[in-house]
Structure formats: structure tokens, C-alpha cells
Design a protein around this motif. Structure first.
Motif, PDB file in Angstrom:
ATOM      1  N   ALA A  85       0.829  -1.208   0.000  1.00  0.00           N
ATOM      2  CA  ALA A  85       0.000   0.000   0.000  1.00  0.00           C
ATOM      3  C   ALA A  85       0.861   1.255   0.000  1.00  0.00           C
ATOM      4  O   ALA A  85       0.565   2.238  -0.701  1.00  0.00           O
ATOM      5  CB  ALA A  85      -0.933  -0.015   1.210  1.00  0.00           C
ATOM      6  N   MET A  86       1.961   1.222   0.772  1.00  0.00           N
ATOM      7  CA  MET A  86       2.855   2.383   0.811  1.00  0.00           C
ATOM      8  C   MET A  86       3.527   2.611  -0.539  1.00  0.00           C
ATOM      9  O   MET A  86       3.608   3.736  -1.039  1.00  0.00           O
ATOM     10  CB  MET A  86       3.920   2.186   1.895  1.00  0.00           C
ATOM     11  N   LEU A  87       4.029   1.545  -1.127  1.00  0.00           N
ATOM     12  CA  LEU A  87       4.684   1.666  -2.424  1.00  0.00           C
ATOM     13  C   LEU A  87       3.710   2.164  -3.485  1.00  0.00           C
ATOM     14  O   LEU A  87       4.054   3.024  -4.308  1.00  0.00           O
ATOM     15  CB  LEU A  87       5.277   0.312  -2.836  1.00  0.00           C
ATOM     16  N   LEU A  88       2.507   1.633  -3.457  1.00  0.00           N
ATOM     17  CA  LEU A  88       1.498   2.048  -4.433  1.00  0.00           C
ATOM     18  C   LEU A  88       1.149   3.517  -4.263  1.00  0.00           C
ATOM     19  O   LEU A  88       1.068   4.277  -5.247  1.00  0.00           O
ATOM     20  CB  LEU A  88       0.243   1.179  -4.270  1.00  0.00           C
ATOM     21  N   ALA A  89       0.963   3.948  -3.024  1.00  0.00           N
ATOM     22  CA  ALA A  89       0.645   5.355  -2.760  1.00  0.00           C
ATOM     23  C   ALA A  89       1.785   6.268  -3.200  1.00  0.00           C
ATOM     24  O   ALA A  89       1.568   7.328  -3.807  1.00  0.00           O
ATOM     25  CB  ALA A  89       0.342   5.555  -1.277  1.00  0.00           C
ATOM     26  N   MET A  90       3.020   5.861  -2.915  1.00  0.00           N
ATOM     27  CA  MET A  90       4.172   6.662  -3.327  1.00  0.00           C
ATOM     28  C   MET A  90       4.252   6.774  -4.841  1.00  0.00           C
ATOM     29  O   MET A  90       4.593   7.826  -5.390  1.00  0.00           O
ATOM     30  CB  MET A  90       5.459   6.047  -2.767  1.00  0.00           C
ATOM     31  N   GLY A  91       3.938   5.676  -5.526  1.00  0.00           N
ATOM     32  CA  GLY A  91       3.963   5.710  -6.981  1.00  0.00           C
ATOM     33  C   GLY A  91       2.904   6.618  -7.562  1.00  0.00           C
ATOM     34  O   GLY A  91       3.167   7.405  -8.476  1.00  0.00           O
ATOM     35  N   LEU A  92       1.678   6.543  -7.044  1.00  0.00           N
ATOM     36  CA  LEU A  92       0.591   7.387  -7.542  1.00  0.00           C
ATOM     37  C   LEU A  92       0.845   8.858  -7.252  1.00  0.00           C
ATOM     38  O   LEU A  92       0.426   9.730  -8.017  1.00  0.00           O
ATOM     39  CB  LEU A  92      -0.738   6.937  -6.917  1.00  0.00           C
ATOM     40  N   LEU A 117       7.415   1.953  -8.497  1.00  0.00           N
ATOM     41  CA  LEU A 117       6.751   1.923  -7.194  1.00  0.00           C
ATOM     42  C   LEU A 117       5.379   1.272  -7.300  1.00  0.00           C
ATOM     43  O   LEU A 117       4.994   0.473  -6.445  1.00  0.00           O
ATOM     44  CB  LEU A 117       6.612   3.347  -6.652  1.00  0.00           C
ATOM     45  N   ILE A 118       4.665   1.613  -8.358  1.00  0.00           N
ATOM     46  CA  ILE A 118       3.334   1.020  -8.557  1.00  0.00           C
ATOM     47  C   ILE A 118       3.452  -0.479  -8.798  1.00  0.00           C
ATOM     48  O   ILE A 118       2.694  -1.296  -8.238  1.00  0.00           O
ATOM     49  CB  ILE A 118       2.611   1.719  -9.719  1.00  0.00           C
ATOM     50  N   GLY A 119       4.436  -0.872  -9.647  1.00  0.00           N
ATOM     51  CA  GLY A 119       4.620  -2.292  -9.937  1.00  0.00           C
ATOM     52  C   GLY A 119       4.989  -3.088  -8.697  1.00  0.00           C
ATOM     53  O   GLY A 119       4.435  -4.169  -8.440  1.00  0.00           O
ATOM     54  N   LEU A 120       5.914  -2.561  -7.898  1.00  0.00           N
ATOM     55  CA  LEU A 120       6.310  -3.256  -6.670  1.00  0.00           C
ATOM     56  C   LEU A 120       5.185  -3.236  -5.640  1.00  0.00           C
ATOM     57  O   LEU A 120       5.015  -4.198  -4.876  1.00  0.00           O
ATOM     58  CB  LEU A 120       7.561  -2.605  -6.082  1.00  0.00           C
ATOM     59  N   PHE A 178      11.382  10.034  -6.078  1.00  0.00           N
ATOM     60  CA  PHE A 178      12.596  10.771  -5.742  1.00  0.00           C
ATOM     61  C   PHE A 178      12.994  10.616  -4.272  1.00  0.00           C
ATOM     62  O   PHE A 178      14.148  10.868  -3.903  1.00  0.00           O
ATOM     63  CB  PHE A 178      12.415  12.259  -6.053  1.00  0.00           C
ATOM     64  N   LEU A 179      12.052  10.205  -3.410  1.00  0.00           N
ATOM     65  CA  LEU A 179      12.363  10.090  -1.986  1.00  0.00           C
ATOM     66  C   LEU A 179      13.461   9.065  -1.722  1.00  0.00           C
ATOM     67  O   LEU A 179      14.175   9.161  -0.723  1.00  0.00           O
ATOM     68  CB  LEU A 179      11.105   9.710  -1.197  1.00  0.00           C
ATOM     69  N   PHE A 186      17.102  10.029  -0.859  1.00  0.00           N
ATOM     70  CA  PHE A 186      17.551  10.464   0.456  1.00  0.00           C
ATOM     71  C   PHE A 186      18.364   9.382   1.165  1.00  0.00           C
ATOM     72  O   PHE A 186      18.952   9.644   2.212  1.00  0.00           O
ATOM     73  CB  PHE A 186      16.354  10.874   1.326  1.00  0.00           C
ATOM     74  N   LEU A 187      18.370   8.175   0.613  1.00  0.00           N
ATOM     75  CA  LEU A 187      19.237   7.131   1.140  1.00  0.00           C
ATOM     76  C   LEU A 187      20.531   7.155   0.337  1.00  0.00           C
ATOM     77  O   LEU A 187      20.535   6.841  -0.845  1.00  0.00           O
ATOM     78  CB  LEU A 187      18.572   5.753   1.015  1.00  0.00           C
ATOM     79  N   SER A 188      21.631   7.535   0.973  1.00  0.00           N
ATOM     80  CA  SER A 188      22.895   7.647   0.255  1.00  0.00           C
ATOM     81  C   SER A 188      23.433   6.259  -0.086  1.00  0.00           C
ATOM     82  O   SER A 188      23.153   5.270   0.593  1.00  0.00           O
ATOM     83  CB  SER A 188      23.917   8.405   1.099  1.00  0.00           C
ATOM     84  N   HIS A 189      24.253   6.212  -1.146  1.00  0.00           N
ATOM     85  CA  HIS A 189      24.830   4.933  -1.562  1.00  0.00           C
ATOM     86  C   HIS A 189      25.706   4.308  -0.469  1.00  0.00           C
ATOM     87  O   HIS A 189      25.635   3.091  -0.247  1.00  0.00           O
ATOM     88  CB  HIS A 189      25.632   5.111  -2.851  1.00  0.00           C
ATOM     89  N   PRO A 190      26.540   5.099   0.245  1.00  0.00           N
ATOM     90  CA  PRO A 190      27.325   4.485   1.324  1.00  0.00           C
ATOM     91  C   PRO A 190      26.459   3.834   2.399  1.00  0.00           C
ATOM     92  O   PRO A 190      26.798   2.763   2.904  1.00  0.00           O
ATOM     93  CB  PRO A 190      28.127   5.665   1.890  1.00  0.00           C
ATOM     94  N   VAL A 191      25.336   4.469   2.751  1.00  0.00           N
ATOM     95  CA  VAL A 191      24.455   3.887   3.763  1.00  0.00           C
ATOM     96  C   VAL A 191      23.852   2.582   3.253  1.00  0.00           C
ATOM     97  O   VAL A 191      23.815   1.575   3.973  1.00  0.00           O
ATOM     98  CB  VAL A 191      23.346   4.889   4.154  1.00  0.00           C
ATOM     99  N   ILE A 192      23.389   2.576   2.005  1.00  0.00           N
ATOM    100  CA  ILE A 192      22.818   1.359   1.427  1.00  0.00           C
ATOM    101  C   ILE A 192      23.880   0.256   1.356  1.00  0.00           C
ATOM    102  O   ILE A 192      23.620  -0.900   1.718  1.00  0.00           O
ATOM    103  CB  ILE A 192      22.246   1.644   0.026  1.00  0.00           C
ATOM    104  N   SER A 193      25.079   0.606   0.885  1.00  0.00           N
ATOM    105  CA  SER A 193      26.152  -0.386   0.791  1.00  0.00           C
ATOM    106  C   SER A 193      26.509  -0.937   2.170  1.00  0.00           C
ATOM    107  O   SER A 193      26.696  -2.149   2.338  1.00  0.00           O
ATOM    108  CB  SER A 193      27.384   0.243   0.146  1.00  0.00           C
TER     109      SER A 193
END
Length: 579
Positions: A114-121, A306-309, A126-127, A130-137
Motif C-alpha cells: 500500500a505504501m509503495l502504491l501510494a508513493m507511486g501514484l 513503485l506502482i509495480g512493486l 525521488f524520496l 535520500f538514502l545515500s549509496h554508502p548507507v545502502i552499501s
């Protein structure tokens, strides 16, 4: 119709679908299906769910993504990191093995969808930036270590539980006297075989003359070989009667129709983990999708992703699954196998459906140690400790973010680790922008270019100071610029004009505007002119709506060279600053 194709990409690629695409998609689907059968069972075990949940989570979600997703190579389903997050989240609200645990998994998938769908619509793709590549890695590296450590209990045949690395290692050490040697033999042999398959099987098969495509298929099917061999060994030698833990009975059925819980207490407890899983899953998925799309000069739409996921996760919630996303390993296999459209995913779902209905009795004697070996070999490929060395040499702020994320994830758990990483990154960014780089510049001889007086041989005028501000001005750094100008002017009584070179300033917020007005007033009281140069159009549009330009104790110049010509006295001696 174009508007409808925006939300239903299947209408776009489906129009040009042909026999060639069908052939390539079918071949890719066969390879990915073979790979996913043991992987889905393993990731379900990692999430603390019955093995069939992994297969269920790989059927309907893939079909829904094929309809709504924009990547032609992304393979959606259970992945290691999301499985770990799922286990961590629902393990706090329900006991593993209970009906409540399964319902919590469905609810988590529904909330995430539901969150992903809402974000997609709402076009909020772009949100994820806000997660930087070093943090994700750092998070993925730490998660890989945690996942591998958590599976050692199955390799050793002991009971050892924990959510952090110290807890897991402590539990393993305390239960070492209970190690089950037949299980260890199976697990270690499976790990060794899978590593050999990954590194050497393809080249070995090619050396004996096997065609490249067949060698590739057999290499990708390596985990199936481990599954078959260890299952036959357990069955043939009666090892399950000697204490080797096995998968046991797996229902022969299509994905069931299920219903997530809407209980306020459960939803409230899972809302934050759902946000975390949504963001992490989306970032991982869109990164893989963009990488693969670039190789074929295709593009994906992050908002439609986002909608697909979202649709895929909602599908998982109503068909006995748990949260899913686009997986790196399966997507690369799908791409390398020649998948041309999302139809390959739909064909994979059909293959998994057949497996769920007809093949599940064959995994009755499959040892848990083999599934654990599959997970360990897969996730160790995610561990990249070199990110520490890379960031150490490049940026102390990025090193702090990645090191903190790794240490906190290992020491305090996945949710605290990634949340702390994001917070630390944000704080470091705020700190850095609070002290922006401001260079005093001079004229490069024989040109109209201006460069840093500490880096280049330039010409300066003692009565003129030009400061190039290399950052947007906002409430955090406005006072810093104010103090810097005040200090520079009071140190040199010969200064008559100050020029702010704004070529790198993309924005000026209201707090910074008030600081500029204060700077202007102070300089005016000191008999010093304040001038602006190279102000960008959008910034100038906003300044025109303020009182600053009308009260400015100086001028606004289109180019810095114009300011130099207007404010320097040709009869006054200039200074040469050596590099």
C-alpha cells in the motif's frame, strides 16, 4: 490510450511482442525457475516462514509486476535482505511457527504494498534519493554478514537465536557442544560445492566441449544439484532418523487466498518496519532495474516501478506470501539468460506454479542445512567491506556514515542500523552545508576567468574582494557567510567593495535572504559596497520579489568580469597572487 499505457506498461511492450521474444523469454524463464525453486524455499526459511511461503511469494507478485512494472529484466520475489527485515519485524509481534506469525507476514506485505502504491501514484520516487549509496552499501554488507551468521545454526544442527551479531555468535558458542556432525558434513559439503559451481563449473563444462548456453544453464542450476544430492543422501541413508533436520511435508497446492490483518495494534506495530522494507526494497530494486536497462539502452520509470512493486506486494499479501522486491541475483540471471520482456517473469511464475503443485513432495527429505548453504553462498556475494577503504580515502563523512551503519546494524539490529545510517548521513550533510566552501577569487591573467587565489596565479585588487559561494544559501549556513564577510572586511580597511559571485548558488531561502539584507546594511554602515554577480535566473526571480535588490548598496552584474571592470580603478596598482 497513452495515459493508460503509462500505468499499464504491458500495453506498450505487448504490442511488439513476437515469436523471437517468446522464445527468449521461455528460455530465460526455465533457467530462472530452476534457480528460484531452492532459493524461494531458503528465503522463506530465513524469514521464519514455512518453505511454501517462498514459492507462493514468487508466483502472483511476478505476474502483477509483469503487468505494472517497467523493467524488462527485473525478477521480483523474496530476497535475502527483505527476508531478514521481515523476520526481524514480525519476530517482535508474534512467535515463529504460529498462525499469528504468518498473518503478521501477510500484513507486513500488505502495508508495504500500500505504501509503495501510494508513493507511486503521488510520484514520490525521488524520496529514495535520500538514502545515500554508502548507507545502502553499509546496510547490505552488514545484512549479508548477519544473514550468513544466522544460518550457521542450520549448518551446525543446533538451536541458536539472536537478532544481532553478538547475540548470534554468543548463542552459537554456547551451543557448540550440541553440534550434529552429519548435519555439519551436509552443510559444509553443500557450501563447498556451491562455491565451486559459482567459480569453476562453467569454465570446466566449456573445456570439455559443452555449448555455452547449456553450460550456463547447468551453472545456474548448481543449487538444484546440491538439493538433489543432499536430499537423496538423507533419504537413502535415513539421516532424518539420526537427527538431520529436513524441510518435511510441503503442501501441494496453488497459492491460497489469504487475508492480512487490519487489527490496529498489529498495523501500528508493523508500520515503521513496513516503511523501512518499502524504501530498502525499492532502492535495491530500482538500482538493479536501472543498471540492467542501461545495458540495452532502455529506461525505467521509478514512479511506475513503485506502482509495480506495490501491486506485487499486495498480491503477496493476498496469496500466502510475504514482502518481495526485485532481486539482484535472479534479475542478473534473467538478463543473462536473454529475457526480453516482463513476460519472462510471467512464464517463471507458471513454472513455479507447476513446482508448487507437482514437485513439493520431492523436497520432503531436503535438509535445512542445504537451504542454509544456499543462503550463505548467495548473501556473501553482497558483502563488500571494500566500501570502507574506498570511503576512507575519499570522504570522511561518507566513511563515518558507512562504518556507523555497518557497526550499528551488526550490533543493534537491522532496523536501528539503517535508521541510524540515514540520520547520520543527514546530520553530516547538514554539518557540511552549514560551513559551505567560500573561495576568494581573482582574475586569471589574459582571460576573463576567476579562480581561487590559493590555488592559482591570479590578479587581485586590494580594494575589491570577490567571494565565490559554492553552496545554496539557507538557514543552516546563512550566519556562517555573514560572519565570514564581517571578518574579512574588518581585517582589511582598504576594502571598498565586496562581490558575491553566485554562479554555484541554486537557491536562497528566506533566512538567507534576511542574512543578505543584514550583510548589506552592515557593509553600508562601513562604507563598503555589496554587489552580486552571475546570479542564476530562478534565484534572481525570487530576489526580485524581495526588498534586497532595492536596498542593495551596490549593483548586480551579469558576469564577474563585468564587476571587475566596473569596480577596479585602472590607475590603481593591482596585486599578483602566486599559485
Amino acid at each position: 490510450m497513452p495515459h493508460l499505457r503509462q500505468y499499464l506498461p504491458i500495453l506498450d511492450w505487448g504490442r511488439s511482442y513476437n515469436r523471437h521474444s517468446l522464445s527468449n523469454d521461455l528460455i530465460a524463464a526455465v533457467i530462472v525457475t530452476i534457480m528460484l525453486i531452492p532459493q524461494s524455499l531458503a528465503y522463506a526459511m530465513l524469514a521464519g516462514l514455512p518453505p511454501e511461503a517462498g514459492i507462493y511469494a514468487s508466483i502472483v507478485p511476478i505476474m502483477l509486476y509483469a503487468v505494472f512494472g517497467t523493467s524488462r529484466s527485473l525478477a521480483v520475489g523474496p530476497v535475502a535482505v527483505v527476508s531478514l527485515l521481515t523476520a526481524s519485524a514480525i519476530g517482535q509481534v508474534a512467535e515463529q511457527g504460529t498462525a499469528g506469525y504468518a498473518v503478521a507476514a501477510l500484513t507486513l506485505a500488505g502495508l508495504s504494498g500500500a505504501m509503495l502504491l501510494a508513493m507511486g501514484l503521488l510520484r514520490l520516487g525521488f524520496l529514495a534519493n535520500f538514502l545515500s549509496h554508502p548507507v545502502i552499501s553499509g546496510f547490505i554488507t552488514a545484512s549479508g554478514i548477519l544473514i550468513a551468521a544466522s544460518q550457521l545454526k542450520h549448518i551446525l544442527g543446533i538451536e541458536a537465536h539472536g537478532h544481532t551479531l553478538p547475540e548470534i555468535l554468543g548463542a552459537l558458542v554456547s551451543h557448540l557442544p550440541d553440534v550434529h556432525l552429519p548435519t555439519v558434513l551436509i552443510g559444509v559439503s553443500a557450501i563447498a560445492f556451491l562455491f565451486w559451481v559459482r567459480k569453476h563449473l562453467k569454465s570446466t563444462l566449456k573445456r570439455i566441449g559443452m555449448p555455452g548456453l547449456l553450460a550456463d544453464i547447468l551453472t545456474k542450476a548448481g543449487p538444484v544439484g546440491a538439493v538433489v544430492a543432499t536430499t537423496c543422501a538423507v533419504w537413502g541413508f535415513g539421516l532424518s532418523d539420526q537427527g538431520v533436520r529436513i524441510v518435511g511435508a510441503v503442501p501441494q497446492s496453488l497459492p491460497p487466498l489469504t487475508l492480512p490483518s487490519f487489527a490496529p495494534d498489529l498495523v501500528g506495530a508493523l508500520i515503521m518496519p513496513a516503511i523501512l522494507i518499502s524504501v530498502i526494497g525499492f532502492v535495491e530494486s530500482v538500482s538493479v532495474a536501472q543498471t540492467l536497462a542501461a545495458k540495452k539502452r532502455q529506461r525505467i520509470d521509478p514512479d511506475q516501478e513503485l506502482i509495480g512493486l506495490g501491486a506485487a506486494n499486495i498480491g503477496a499479501a493476498f496469496t500466502g506470501g510475504y514482502p518481495v522486491t526485485g532481486g539482484f541475483a535472479r534479475s542478473v540471471v534473467n538478463f543473462d539468460a536473454g529475457a526480453e520482456t516482463p513476460a519472462a517473469g510471467a512464464f517463471t511464475a507458471i513454472g513455479l506454479t507447476i513446482a508448487a503443485v507437482a514437485l513439493t513432495p520431492l523436497v520432503y527429505f531436503l535438509p535445512n542445512a542445504t537451504l542454509a548453504a544456499t543462503i550463505i553462498v548467495a548473501v556473501l556475494g553482497l558483502v563488500d567491506l571494500s566500501i570502507l577503504k574506498k570511503t576512507w580515502g575519499y570522504s570522511s563523512a561518507d566513511f563515518t556514515a558507512v562504518a556507523s551503519t555497518i557497526l550499528l546494524t551488526l550490533g543493534l539490529g537491522v532496523e536501528i542500523g539503517v535508521a541510524a545510517g540515514v540520520i547520520i548521513s543527514a546530520l553530516l550533510h547538514i554539518y557540511q552545508t552549514s560551513r559551505p566552501h567560500v573561495a576568494e577569487v581573482g582574475l586569471v591573467p589574459g582571460t576573463q576567468h576567476f579562480r581561487n587565489i590559493h590555488r592559482h596565479s591570479v590578479i587581485t585588487d586590494p580594494s575589491l574582494v570577490t567571494l565565490r559561494v559554492d553552496e545554496s544559501l539557507y538557514f543552516v549556513n546563512a550566519r556562517f557567510l555573514e560572519d565570514l564577510i564581517q571578518k574579512r572586511v574588518t581585517e582589511a580597511p582598504s576594502i571598498k567593495n565586496v562581490v558575491l559571485m553566485c554562479s554555484a548558488v541554486n537557491d536562497v531561502d528566506f533566512s538567507a535572504l534576511e542574512s543578505l539584507e543584514e550583510i548589506n546594511q552592515r557593509l553600508a554602515d562601513m562604507g563598503v559596497g555589496l554587489h552580486l554577480s552571475e546570479v542564476k535566473g530562478p534565484v534572481m526571480d525570487r530576489l526580485k520579489r524581495s526588498h534586497l535588490l532595492g536596498a542593495l548598496n551596490g549593483q548586480v552584474f551579469l558576469a564577474q568580469y563585468d564587476a571587475w571592470q566596473a569596480l577596479t580603478d585602472p590607475h590603481r596598482p593591482l596585486s599578483r597572487v602566486a599559485e
